[in-house]
Design a protein around this motif. Structure first.
Motif, mmCIF file in Angstrom:
data_model
loop_
_atom_site.group_PDB
_atom_site.id
_atom_site.type_symbol
_atom_site.label_atom_id
_atom_site.label_comp_id
_atom_site.label_asym_id
_atom_site.label_seq_id
_atom_site.Cartn_x
_atom_site.Cartn_y
_atom_site.Cartn_z
ATOM 1 N N VAL A 26 36.308 50.904 39.607
ATOM 2 C CA VAL A 26 35.348 50.651 38.363
ATOM 3 C C VAL A 26 34.353 49.537 38.617
ATOM 4 N N SER A 27 33.277 49.948 38.149
ATOM 5 C CA SER A 27 32.073 48.969 38.018
ATOM 6 C C SER A 27 31.364 48.561 36.833
ATOM 7 N N LEU A 28 31.068 47.359 36.686
ATOM 8 C CA LEU A 28 30.377 46.833 35.575
ATOM 9 C C LEU A 28 29.033 46.458 35.817
ATOM 10 N N LEU A 29 28.228 47.047 35.299
ATOM 11 C CA LEU A 29 26.904 47.081 35.849
ATOM 12 C C LEU A 29 25.808 46.647 34.585
ATOM 13 N N GLY A 30 24.701 46.012 34.903
ATOM 14 C CA GLY A 30 23.627 45.824 34.149
ATOM 15 C C GLY A 30 22.334 46.347 34.975
ATOM 16 N N VAL A 31 21.541 47.341 34.488
ATOM 17 C CA VAL A 31 20.635 47.953 35.556
ATOM 18 C C VAL A 31 19.356 47.813 34.647
ATOM 19 N N TYR A 32 18.098 47.229 35.349
ATOM 20 C CA TYR A 32 17.076 46.815 34.460
ATOM 21 C C TYR A 32 15.861 47.104 35.659
ATOM 22 N N GLY A 33 15.390 48.243 35.365
ATOM 23 C CA GLY A 33 14.370 48.727 36.382
ATOM 24 C C GLY A 33 14.734 48.668 37.652
ATOM 25 N N ASN B 242 15.853 45.947 39.326
ATOM 26 C CA ASN B 242 16.850 45.074 39.360
ATOM 27 C C ASN B 242 17.946 45.537 38.691
ATOM 28 N N ALA B 243 19.366 45.076 39.343
ATOM 29 C CA ALA B 243 20.697 45.517 38.803
ATOM 30 C C ALA B 243 21.564 44.287 38.935
ATOM 31 N N TYR B 244 22.616 44.351 38.187
ATOM 32 C CA TYR B 244 23.686 43.250 38.420
ATOM 33 C C TYR B 244 24.763 43.838 38.523
ATOM 34 N N VAL B 245 25.973 43.201 39.178
ATOM 35 C CA VAL B 245 27.159 43.878 38.913
ATOM 36 C C VAL B 245 28.154 42.703 38.627
ATOM 37 N N TYR B 246 28.984 42.722 37.606
ATOM 38 C CA TYR B 246 29.880 41.647 37.333
ATOM 39 C C TYR B 246 31.307 41.619 37.675
ATOM 40 N N GLY B 247 32.260 40.643 37.954
ATOM 41 C CA GLY B 247 33.397 40.640 38.527
ATOM 42 C C GLY B 247 34.510 40.241 37.211
ATOM 43 N N ASP B 248 35.644 39.829 37.453
ATOM 44 C CA ASP B 248 36.631 39.621 36.895
ATOM 45 C C ASP B 248 36.741 38.460 35.773
ATOM 46 N N ASN B 249 35.718 37.649 35.822
ATOM 47 C CA ASN B 249 35.656 36.640 34.589
ATOM 48 C C ASN B 249 34.305 36.209 34.309
ATOM 49 N N PHE B 250 33.456 37.507 34.071
ATOM 50 C CA PHE B 250 32.115 37.181 33.482
ATOM 51 C C PHE B 250 31.966 38.090 32.387
ATOM 52 N N SER B 251 32.819 37.935 31.443
ATOM 53 C CA SER B 251 32.717 38.848 30.458
ATOM 54 C C SER B 251 32.357 40.428 30.828
ATOM 55 N N ARG B 252 31.820 41.234 29.698
ATOM 56 C CA ARG B 252 31.589 42.696 29.994
ATOM 57 C C ARG B 252 33.138 43.507 30.214
ATOM 58 N N GLY B 253 34.062 42.905 29.462
ATOM 59 C CA GLY B 253 35.345 43.807 29.908
ATOM 60 C C GLY B 253 36.089 43.483 31.149
ATOM 61 N N GLY B 254 35.563 42.470 32.170
ATOM 62 C CA GLY B 254 35.956 42.148 33.506
ATOM 63 C C GLY B 254 37.299 41.723 33.192
ATOM 64 N N GLU B 255 37.436 41.151 32.197
ATOM 65 C CA GLU B 255 38.690 39.937 32.260
ATOM 66 C C GLU B 255 40.110 40.965 32.076
ATOM 67 N N ILE B 256 39.596 41.952 31.212
ATOM 68 C CA ILE B 256 40.524 43.148 31.053
ATOM 69 C C ILE B 256 40.788 44.068 32.099
ATOM 70 N N ILE B 257 39.624 44.532 32.626
ATOM 71 C CA ILE B 257 39.793 45.763 33.404
ATOM 72 C C ILE B 257 40.197 45.414 34.881
ATOM 73 N N TYR B 258 39.803 44.285 35.288
ATOM 74 C CA TYR B 258 40.225 43.681 36.414
ATOM 75 C C TYR B 258 41.184 42.765 36.478
ATOM 76 N N GLY B 259 41.178 41.737 35.457
ATOM 77 C CA GLY B 259 41.984 40.775 35.440
ATOM 78 C C GLY B 259 43.360 41.100 34.931
ATOM 79 N N GLU B 260 43.540 41.748 33.784
ATOM 80 C CA GLU B 260 44.833 42.458 33.108
ATOM 81 C C GLU B 260 45.229 43.626 33.571
ATOM 82 N N PHE B 261 44.318 44.620 33.869
ATOM 83 C CA PHE B 261 45.031 46.054 34.004
ATOM 84 C C PHE B 261 44.870 46.335 35.574
#
Length: 306
Positions: free
Chosen positions: A186-193, A195-214
């Protein structure tokens, strides 16, 4: 003693008695109004704060939900915190102190406690208004932060209860989600033209749940890049195939992202082909407080199991 003198003496004695009584009442009221203070160690040192604060102003956007979940309704919140859809009617009547942390506006609310980011340029001014707790985001997990806010608001039992109830919900849903996702990524992405960003397990975007809890898996490169201290990583959009997982949660609401979705590169991603891309509102994505997480948990479970 004449009747006239006796009369004046009686009046004088009554007046003295009334004044004394009023003085005692005033002294009793002053004593009862005395605010109990406790020491709390924050990023700006050990400060004395009210044990049971009544008029709280929070300018540290991402922490507003901790107060609300613990039954503390701030008298003032930042504009960004008030934009959180997950707060619903919990924020009715709360004053918008703006996005610039105006000391004048905050002072007008007569706060007895202020919670601000440690990097605030107005910290010195805020400290002159009321006891101010300076705090840094993402320094602790959300459970650790909940425990900490339990200490701040003298609501430690309530904080522990929320954590216990949260753990029960995760234990209920985790097997269901893991059964569906398995070892897929599973990837959590922010795509802006470009430039793009990807987020880990403690940077919101559901990461705390998807990676941290599940305990769902990230693509290897995502795990490597987001574990370097920031909790997120930036990359060129041409590298999307490397960072994109079998499931993608992508921030929406950006015009550049809408254009990206029309490109051939985006359409070749396995998650896109398999209809496993889920868009999350760009503003809501920033919140990972207890109020927001409770509702995000349900949304995420629904995404994977519907």
């Amino acid at each position: 003693m004449s009747r006239k003198k006796f009369s004046w003496l009686a009046v004088l004695m009554v007046a003295i008695f009334v004044l004394a009584a009023c003085g005692n009442k005033k002294e009793e009221k002053s004593s009862s109004d005395k605010v109990e203070m406790v020491d709390y160690t924050a990023k700006n040192g050990t400060i004395s704060i009210p044990k049971n604060p009544k008029r709280v102003v929070i300018t540290a956007d991402s922490f507003a939900g901790y107060a609300l979940q613990l039954g503390i309704k701030p008298v003032g919140l930042s504009s960004f915190a008030l934009s959180n859809k997950y707060f619903g009617n919990r924020i009715d009547g709360i004053v918008d102190v703006g996005g610039e942390e105006s000391p004048e506006k905050i002072m007008s609310l007569n706060p007895d406690l202020i919670i601000s980011f440690a990097q605030s340029e107005n910290l010195d001014k805020l400290e002159k208004i009321a006891p101010t707790i300076a705090i840094l985001p993402k320094e602790m997990t959300f459970k650790e932060e909940m425990t900490e806010f339990g200490k701040i608001f003298n609501k430690e039992e309530e904080a522990a209860q929320w954590i216990a109830e949260w753990d029960k919900k995760v234990a209920k849903y985790k097997p269901q989600v893991q059964k569906v996702v398995g070892d897929q990524t599973v990837s959590l992405l922010g795509v802006y033209g470009k430039n793009a960003y990807v987020y880990g397990d403690n940077f919101s975007r559901g990461g705390e749940i998807i990676y941290g809890e599940f305990d769902l898996a990230m693509p290897k490169i995502v795990r490597e890049e987001t574990s370097k201290g920031k909790g997120y990583a930036s990359f060129s959009v041409e590298k999307l195939p490397e960072f994109a997982g079998d499931y993608i949660f992508a921030e929406s609401g950006d015009e550049k992202f809408s254009k990206t979705k029309q490109t051939g590169l985006w359409k070749t991603l396995p998650a896109v082909k398999n209809n496993r891309v889920f868009e999350i509102d760009e503003t809501d994505a920033y919140f990972s407080d207890p109020v927001s997480l409770d509702q995000q948990l349900e949304e995420i479970v629904d995404v994977f199991t519907k």
